[in-house]
Design an enzyme around this catalytic site. Structure first.
Site, mmCIF file in Angstrom:
data_model
loop_
_atom_site.group_PDB
_atom_site.id
_atom_site.type_symbol
_atom_site.label_atom_id
_atom_site.label_comp_id
_atom_site.label_asym_id
_atom_site.label_seq_id
_atom_site.Cartn_x
_atom_site.Cartn_y
_atom_site.Cartn_z
ATOM 1 N N ASP A 39 0.672 -1.147 -0.044
ATOM 2 C CA ASP A 39 -0.064 -0.074 0.241
ATOM 3 C C ASP A 39 1.034 1.373 -0.048
ATOM 4 O O ASP A 39 0.135 2.343 0.325
ATOM 5 C CB ASP A 39 -0.964 -0.039 1.274
ATOM 6 C CG ASP A 39 -2.162 -0.877 1.157
ATOM 7 O OD1 ASP A 39 -1.998 -1.830 -0.030
ATOM 8 O OD2 ASP A 39 -2.944 -0.702 1.711
ATOM 9 N N CYS A 78 -4.122 -5.910 -3.590
ATOM 10 C CA CYS A 78 -2.902 -6.732 -3.002
ATOM 11 C C CYS A 78 -3.136 -8.273 -3.661
ATOM 12 O O CYS A 78 -2.213 -8.407 -4.632
ATOM 13 C CB CYS A 78 -3.120 -7.160 -1.644
ATOM 14 S SG CYS A 78 -3.065 -5.539 -0.389
ATOM 15 N N HIS A 139 -0.720 -13.711 1.144
ATOM 16 C CA HIS A 139 -2.034 -13.300 0.619
ATOM 17 C C HIS A 139 -2.457 -13.807 -0.805
ATOM 18 O O HIS A 139 -2.879 -13.468 -1.713
ATOM 19 C CB HIS A 139 -1.755 -11.828 0.500
ATOM 20 C CG HIS A 139 -3.555 -11.162 0.691
ATOM 21 N ND1 HIS A 139 -3.927 -9.988 0.667
ATOM 22 C CD2 HIS A 139 -4.678 -11.922 1.025
ATOM 23 C CE1 HIS A 139 -5.211 -9.593 0.791
ATOM 24 N NE2 HIS A 139 -5.556 -10.971 1.145
ATOM 25 N N LYS A 370 -5.340 3.264 -4.230
ATOM 26 C CA LYS A 370 -5.651 1.938 -4.123
ATOM 27 C C LYS A 370 -7.338 1.640 -4.460
ATOM 28 O O LYS A 370 -8.066 2.233 -4.193
ATOM 29 C CB LYS A 370 -5.239 1.492 -2.823
ATOM 30 C CG LYS A 370 -5.669 -0.030 -2.357
ATOM 31 C CD LYS A 370 -5.440 -0.361 -0.845
ATOM 32 C CE LYS A 370 -5.867 -1.658 -0.379
ATOM 33 N NZ LYS A 370 -5.662 -2.051 0.906
#
Length: 584
Positions: A39, A78, A139, A370
């Site tokens: 981020d 992500c 992730h 984002k």
């Protein structure tokens, strides 16, 4: 021998030995360290223009190497961005792009993740004799059918060693923070549960007072159904810290839930240990930072030290960690034998706020952030490379490049061969980084929001123009705010977006902030450019093959039988690291 006759001979000799040294460095397989922040906005670090945050270690990498100013993430969130980074392919090719509102994995106990048939750069480097390690965030999923099949785990995707979070940081990981996971849905579930409780109490009171004629069996059944409803959702959302906030070493859980106050020190210790163990190389170390994702947990040493609150503190701590890992490299005498890269997975999170405090990054002059698949602020990220003696120092390259390019670049450095049975969207960056070519190999880059194509970039090499056509843009809230405040991130489809026909067109070489859309009246080449991009979209779509959607609603939902647990489910808690606090 006169000085005049000696000079050319000396210069020739010097040049000869420099070429020999460069050739030797290139012929040997370098160690590879990849730093990926979470981020981080492109405007958050000094070498990209920030004069108020201290990032001396990342800035040093830029001074000693090559800085890219048009480095683009393949997705603005992500999970899909990291899937593209690991595979060199747009996430829609691997099924890691979502057609619903859940655009990233939500649980460790979901069944979605990076498919087993995807080949990561780690797997290819393994085949070339590299020892591969991942420290930090993953992730990309854990299990498929049972709690220990580890089908999506890093060790199943080419990494010899893993220490870190199989998931991602959330506010839920810190006890004094408000919940972050599916807040709107949780509020509705609480409301429905309260309505059920109120209905049961009302029926019971009515029955006892004789005002309502109803059998107790009906009330009992209604109570049981209500209880099952509550358990069905609270068993997941009520224990997010235990289910998602865990640390693993390889397949073993070491902390459940994790203790954030010592995670940074453990990551540094693990990175230094990996470098020392594998100093004889070659090795690949992927340092996937938990910084600077919310909740922005920062150790006491850095709290209150920056000029930008907790977010700034977290950025400066991350930069310090970069420096410590580079020190470990120097200590082992490996600096000149190591290819180093630093980037962020996507742009800063504009909507991350706590009252008036900004908890997300700054994306510089670029619009959006984002979650926004088209606007530059969501996808333009830092990109810095160093390799002493092989890459030039202090060079800035303003050519379109992608995080997907790391895949073919490191495979080339390792002497590997790219998979021939699939489309690889990345391009080897070494000729560009070394100055052997002046133009990027990318002619078109496609900017997705989930599985929806929002924008396309055309690098018109003969004119130097960088055209960008937006087919879909998010509706900012409130209007003109530049972000979707109150929504977490902007949506990809539905009422929260605007479709453009003809598309919005910008020339980023003249208008990098995307402030002034062009038209047929203001740009004579407007129709030609739009048609050229439309043909490229058609050709791109012909290369797409239907694959299972890893982020479908079924795949992202919490499944208790898939939950990683260091005890006997549901009693999942442990601290195998011990209670010794690590000193920074």
């Amino acid at each position: 021998l006169s000085f005049r006759s000696y000079l050319p001979t000396a210069l020739t000799s010097c040049l000869f030995w420099n070429i020999i040294g460069l050739s030797a460095a290139m012929d040997s397989k370098p160690n590879i360290i990849l730093f990926l922040a979470d981020d981080l906005g492109i405007g958050d670090i000094g070498c990209y223009g920030n004069s108020t945050l201290r990032t001396p270690n990342i800035d040093r990498l830029a001074r000693e190497g090559v800085k890219l100013t048009q480095h683009i993430a393949a997705a603005p969130l992500c999970t899909p961005s990291r899937a593209a980074f690991l595979t060199g392919r747009y996430p829609i090719r691997s099924g890691m792009a979502s057609s619903n509102r859940y655009r990233a994995l939500q649980w460790n106990a979901g069944s979605g993740g990076l498919p087993a048939n995807e080949t990561t750069f780690a797997k290819l480097l393994q085949q070339q004799g590299y020892t591969t390690g991942l420290i930090g965030k993953w992730h990309q999923g854990v299990n498929c059918e049972s709690f220990n099949d580890h089908c999506h785990h890093p060790l199943s995707h080419g990494f010899d060693y893993f220490y870190g979070m199989p998931f991602t940081l959330l506010n839920n990981c810190q006890e004094d923070k408000p919940p972050e996971l599916d807040v709107a849905l949780q509020a509705k579930l609480w409301l429905y549960s309260q309505i059920i409780i109120l209905a049961v109490l009302t029926l019971s009171a009515g029955k006892l007072s004789g005002l309502i004629s109803i059998h107790w069996k009906i009330i009992v059944c209604f109570t049981l159904v209500g209880g099952l409803f509550f358990i069905s959702w609270y068993s997941s959302y009520g224990f997010v810290q235990y289910w998602n906030c865990i640390l693993m070493r390889n397949h073993d859980i070491t902390e459940q839930p994790m203790k954030l106050e010592r995670t940074a020190s453990f990551m540094l210790k693990e990175a230094a240990s990996f470098i020392k163990r594998n100093r004889h190389g070659p090795f690949l170390l992927f340092v996937s930072f938990l910084h600077v994702h919310t909740p922005l947990f920062t150790t006491a040493k850095f709290q209150g030290k920056s000029r930008h609150g907790l977010y700034g503190d977290n950025v400066e701590e991350m930069d310090w960690m970069v420096g410590k890992i580079l020190d470990s490299l120097d200590k082992e005498g490996l600096k000149n034998r190591t290819f180093t890269y630093f980037a962020s997975d996507h742009g800063g999170h504009l909507e991350a706020q706590d009252g008036s405090a900004q908890l997300g990054g700054w994306n510089g002059i670029y619009k959006g952030g984002k979650g926004m698949g088209g606007w530059e602020g969501g996808i333009r990220v830092p990109g810095v490379f160093t390799w002493p003696g092989v890459l030039p120092a202090g060079v800035v390259i303003d050519e379109p490049t992608s995080l997907m390019d790391i895949y073919p670049t490191v495979v080339h450095l390792a002497g590997g061969i790219l998979p021939q049975d699939r489309v690889i969207d990345g391009r080897n960056l070494m000729p560009l980084l070394q100055g052997r070519v002046q133009k990027s190999e990318h002619e078109f880059l496609f900017h997705y929001c989930g599985s929806y194509l929002h924008a396309v970039r055309w690098h018109q090499k003969d004119s130097g123009a960088i055209w960008k056509a937006h087919y879909v843009t998010p509706v900012f809230h409130p209007p003109g705010a530049g972000a979707c405040y109150g929504k977490g991130v902007c949506p990809c489809f539905g009422e929260g977006v605007t479709h453009h026909d003809p598309p919005l067109l910008f020339d980023l070489s003249r208008d990098p902030s995307e402030a002034k859309p062009l038209s047929a009246d203001s740009e004579p080449r407007f129709d030609t450019v739009i048609k050229k991009i439309a043909r490229a979209v058609e050709e791109h779509r012909r290369t797409l093959v239907p694959v299972p959607e890893q982020l479908s609603l079924y795949n992202i939902m919490w499944k208790p039988w898939l939950q990683p647990c260091c005890g006997t489910f549901p009693f999942c808690w442990c601290d195998k690291e011990g209670d010794v606090t690590q000193s920074l």
